[in-house]
Write a protein that holds these residues in place. Structure first.
Motif, PDB file in Angstrom:
ATOM      1  N   VAL A  77       0.833  -1.211   0.000  1.00 41.28           N
ATOM      2  CA  VAL A  77       0.000   0.000   0.000  1.00 41.28           C
ATOM      3  C   VAL A  77       0.866   1.259   0.000  1.00 41.28           C
ATOM      4  N   GLY A  78       1.913   1.216   0.813  1.00 38.04           N
ATOM      5  CA  GLY A  78       2.708   2.415   1.040  1.00 38.04           C
ATOM      6  C   GLY A  78       3.617   2.822  -0.107  1.00 38.04           C
ATOM      7  N   TRP A  79       3.831   1.928  -1.069  1.00 38.83           N
ATOM      8  CA  TRP A  79       4.789   2.225  -2.139  1.00 38.83           C
ATOM      9  C   TRP A  79       4.402   3.449  -2.957  1.00 38.83           C
ATOM     10  N   GLN A  80       3.097   3.776  -2.969  1.00 41.32           N
ATOM     11  CA  GLN A  80       2.673   4.928  -3.783  1.00 41.32           C
ATOM     12  C   GLN A  80       3.291   6.242  -3.298  1.00 41.32           C
ATOM     13  N   ALA A  81       3.787   6.275  -2.058  1.00 40.55           N
ATOM     14  CA  ALA A  81       4.444   7.487  -1.563  1.00 40.55           C
ATOM     15  C   ALA A  81       5.657   7.844  -2.427  1.00 40.55           C
ATOM     16  N   LEU A  82       6.218   6.844  -3.119  1.00 38.54           N
ATOM     17  CA  LEU A  82       7.392   7.083  -3.965  1.00 38.54           C
ATOM     18  C   LEU A  82       7.039   7.846  -5.249  1.00 38.54           C
ATOM     19  N   ARG A  83       5.749   8.014  -5.522  1.00 41.07           N
ATOM     20  CA  ARG A  83       5.371   8.835  -6.680  1.00 41.07           C
ATOM     21  C   ARG A  83       5.645  10.312  -6.443  1.00 41.07           C
ATOM     22  N   CYS A  84       5.816  10.681  -5.181  1.00 38.29           N
ATOM     23  CA  CYS A  84       5.876  12.101  -4.803  1.00 38.29           C
ATOM     24  C   CYS A  84       6.915  12.866  -5.618  1.00 38.29           C
ATOM     25  N   ILE A  85       6.515  14.052  -6.130  1.00 41.28           N
ATOM     26  CA  ILE A  85       7.467  14.906  -6.849  1.00 41.28           C
ATOM     27  C   ILE A  85       7.847  16.121  -6.002  1.00 41.28           C
ATOM     28  N   ARG A  86       7.549  16.064  -4.698  1.00 41.57           N
ATOM     29  CA  ARG A  86       8.000  17.085  -3.747  1.00 41.57           C
ATOM     30  C   ARG A  86       7.490  18.480  -4.100  1.00 41.57           C
ATOM     31  N   CYS A  87       6.196  18.582  -4.421  1.00 38.33           N
ATOM     32  CA  CYS A  87       5.673  19.891  -4.807  1.00 38.33           C
ATOM     33  C   CYS A  87       5.235  20.692  -3.587  1.00 38.33           C
ATOM     34  N   SER A  88       4.872  20.002  -2.513  1.00 40.32           N
ATOM     35  CA  SER A  88       4.445  20.588  -1.238  1.00 40.32           C
ATOM     36  C   SER A  88       3.002  21.093  -1.228  1.00 40.32           C
ATOM     37  N   ALA A  89       2.227  20.805  -2.252  1.00 41.36           N
ATOM     38  CA  ALA A  89       0.819  21.227  -2.239  1.00 41.36           C
ATOM     39  C   ALA A  89       0.067  20.631  -1.055  1.00 41.36           C
ATOM     40  N   CYS A  90       0.413  19.393  -0.665  1.00 42.43           N
ATOM     41  CA  CYS A  90      -0.312  18.753   0.441  1.00 42.43           C
ATOM     42  C   CYS A  90      -0.044  19.454   1.766  1.00 42.43           C
TER      43      CYS A  90
END
Lengths: 501, 218
Positions: A315-328
């Motif tokens: 489940v957690g692997w999707q965190a690796l999609r992050c492009i570090r935009c900081s919108a969240c």
């Protein structure tokens, strides 16, 4: 690092910090919404970004090898670092080999994550941060609190004071009579850093993207400090997490549309640099030194440091999609009040709450508490340009913390014990399961609860106090539903005494 | 065991559940997003470029002919009191024909030091492509643009865009046109920062003044 609730407790009492954060996050929220609304195919771009990243991660071994081949063919040298210590060692050795004792740095989350500056300092190498916000953090001997704007917790007055007090220690002092106008502060940083750029022989960067098919690295920035560090030194060392790869050149057309709008809410950021190995401005075959453009030596350090362990989580692997935009971070009600430092990691906010416990494991107090640092409102998922379902991962990680289970640490499967501090919760759940599977017990318990309801406390004692501290206990009815049903024949007759109140 | 083998081994173990016949790249990514946003005529695309450049604080000028351009560039340099100008090797001589002898021309040479370039007032270049939707200029190190550092260190950059043939509408159209192995710099306005209270301020380390000349009769 204290657990999140304790760190946040201190942060929310800091009224200056609260004010700074509220002002900054509200400013950027409205702008981002406007920048995204300009693009009619945002949903399609978001889906494409998600799929590109997912596909890359699912074939990461192949793409890593392709990156290595392409960068090497273009004159770069590729190094592999399994963890932070190894990456720091590799970089320190590369710097030492140049004979230099100072380096200029482009803002990079990966080098923050591995603590590169401190590691270089221990080797007698000074690393100068050149991004304005990183400079503010470095001069203030502070820690970053935001992915995009590490000094978001500082207001202009505080920044003025830091510059006036500290700049002289590091190089050119701040001008006399510096005011707190952002334009003047930026000018002071320009003057202070220029001498460092002009004499720097070694630059260190991260990268936003690495293109597997061409070996091209991409750095997205605003100030030009990135261009300075990437083009003026003789040696360039880039430390890049293995999840930053995209398969093809064409894939950049997606992220160069979604990243600037999501992070700084701009149609396009002022500067983006792309380079492939050691670049000649003429054609690839031409090695005429007179056409050389940029550093003569290029090193790429591919960093794991917990990323492959994250990849192993279903489940957690999707965190690796992050492009570090900081919108969240900018939309998160918890981040807005607690600030970045409470997260105890260079990755604060919602993405930090799912990334840090996976990169570092959930053994420490802070990492075990991070999955709970959320109200699960879902605003982060809404704005994520690569559609990471952060709430889903948070719930998954909570389950892991509370129940334990199998995880991958440093490439090996290990079984985690349930975390401490959840014993009362587990005992309550076990008791509930036992009672719910025995109708007689359940009925007896319900009747007991109804008859003693005048005596119920308003808050729970002992370990339940934290739970009832922010919630009302549900009121207990005068009689259990099943009793009422039997007494009134399913509500058809009034059983003589008013059960319902 | 090298770290390379360690990392690749970990990745392969993590991906053990991926079937070998999984959808190849070409079919895994249906590119349903737009190639360009909206319908525009050539003239409207150029107009949008000018608008978006100005929106991010670049100064936009227009010229129909090369003689007009050389007069304009001479005027811009004189207006700033520029004593020296960096000239990439392949820049059209005619563009600087109007510039007087009082402005020293500095060549883009490999042996120049950064400190030397720091003393130059202005730089004039062409570009590889300009993107209307985002107000972006892309430089690719061609002879009329020179090395990346020459458009970075001087405080004043004049960039000439040939319209309409160097203008594209969108980011995907630009990516398609560019050669990935060239050193590329994408420029959208003068340097800026949002690092103080997330409020944008123009002018940090890169050129604080960006002037864009749209050359051509549209």
């Amino acid at each position: 690092m204290p657990a999140f609730p304790k760190a946040a407790h201190d942060a929310v009492r800091d009224t200056t910090l609260r004010g700074n954060l509220r002002h900054a996050t509200h400013t950027i929220r409205a702008k981002r919404a406007h920048a995204v609304a300009e693009v009619s195919d945002w949903a399609e771009l978001r889906e494409a970004g998600k799929r590109i990243k997912d596909h890359t991660l699912r074939h990461l071994d192949r793409y890593l090898v392709q990156v290595e081949e392409a960068v090497t063919a273009a004159g770069g040298v590729v190094h592999w670092a399994a963890d932070a210590d190894e990456a720091n060692r590799i970089v320190a050795e590369l710097v030492r080999a140049t004979g230099e004792s100072e380096v200029v740095k482009v803002k990079s989350m990966a080098t923050q994550e591995i603590g590169l500056n401190e590691a270089l300092e221990a080797e007698g190498i000074h690393a100068y941060e050149t991004d304005l916000a990183e400079l503010i953090v470095q001069l203030g001997r502070d820690r970053p609190s935001h992915i995009l704007v590490p000094a978001i917790h500082r207001n202009r007055g505080e920044i003025r004071d830091i510059f006036a007090r500290e700049m002289g220690e590091w190089g050119r002092p701040a001008p006399e009579g510096l005011t707190d106008s952002p334009a003047e502060l930026a000018e002071a940083a320009r003057l202070h850093l220029r001498e460092k750029f002009l004499r720097a022989k070694v630059g260190i960067s991260g990268a936003n993207f690495v293109v597997a098919e061409t070996g091209t690295l991409v750095v997205v920035e605003s100030e030009g400090n990135g261009r300075m560090c990437l083009t003026l030194p003789e040696t360039l060392i880039s430390v890049v997490g293995i999840e930053k790869i995209v398969p093809t050149w064409q894939d950049l057309e997606v992220f160069l549309q979604t990243l600037p709008r999501s992070s700084t809410a701009e149609r396009m950021n002022p500067y983006t640099s792309m380079w492939t190995g050691t670049t000649n401005s003429e054609s690839d075959s031409d090695s005429d030194s007179d056409s050389a453009d940029g550093p003569k030596n290029f090193h790429l350090v591919l960093l794991d440091n917990g990323r492959t362990d994250t990849l192993a989580d279903e489940v957690g692997w999707q965190a690796l999609r992050c492009i570090r935009c900081s919108a969240c971070l900018n939309v998160c009600p918890v981040y807005e009040r607690a600030g970045g430092h409470a997260y105890g990691s260079v990755y604060p906010g919602p993405i930090g709450a799912i990334l840090s416990p996976q990169l570092r494991g959930t053994e420490s107090e802070i990492d075990a508490s991070l999955p709970y640092a959320s109200s699960l409102c879902g605003a982060c998922y809404e704005v994520c340009p690569v559609a990471i379902d952060i709430p889903e991962v948070l719930v998954h990680l909570r389950e892991r913390v509370a129940q334990g289970g199998t995880v991958t640490r440093e490439g090996a499967k290990v079984v985690l014990k349930p975390a401490k501090g959840h014993a009362a919760e587990r005992a309550a759940m076990r008791a509930a399961r036992w009672a719910f599977s025995r109708p007689g017990v359940l009925r007896a318990g319900q009747r007991l609860a109804s008859r003693t309801r005048r005596l119920h406390p308003r808050t729970l004692p002992g370990p339940g106090r934290a739970w009832s501290g922010s919630r009302d206990l549900p009121p207990v009815p005068a009689e259990p539903f099943r009793d009422w049903w039997q007494r009134t024949n399913g509500g058809k007759t009034d059983g003589g005494k008013g059960g319902a109140e | 065991m090298s770290s390379r083998d360690v990392i690749l081994g970990r990745v392969r173990r993590a991906l053990a559940d991926v079937p070998p016949d999984e959808t190849p790249y070409e079919r895994a990514l249906p590119r349903t997003y737009l190639r360009e946003h909206g319908e525009r005529s050539v003239a409207q695309t150029v107009e949008l470029l000018a608008e978006n450049l100005a929106d991010y604080r670049a100064v936009v000028h227009r010229c129909a002919t090369v003689p007009e351009l050389s007069a304009l560039i001479a005027g811009l340099l004189a207006g700033r009191g520029a004593r020296s100008v960096l000239v990439p090797p392949g820049l059209d001589e005619a563009w600087l024909a109007g510039t007087g002898a009082d402005v020293t021309r500095v060549a883009d040479r490999a042996e120049s030091t950064a400190a030397e370039l720091d003393r130059v007032d202005s730089v004039v270049t062409g570009c590889a492509v300009a993107i209307a939707e985002t107000g972006t200029l892309v430089l690719d190190g061609s002879p009329d643009q020179g090395r990346r550092r020459i458009t970075l260190i001087p405080d004043h950059h004049i960039c000439v865009v040939r319209v309409p043939d160097q203008v594209v509408g969108s980011v995907p159209q630009a990516v398609e046109r560019l050669a990935p192995r060239r050193p590329l710099t994408w420029i959208s306005g003068p340097s800026a920062t949002s690092d103080i209270e997330l409020d944008r301020v123009e002018g940090v380390h890169g050129p604080r003044t960006l002037e864009v000349v749209l050359l051509g009769g549209v």
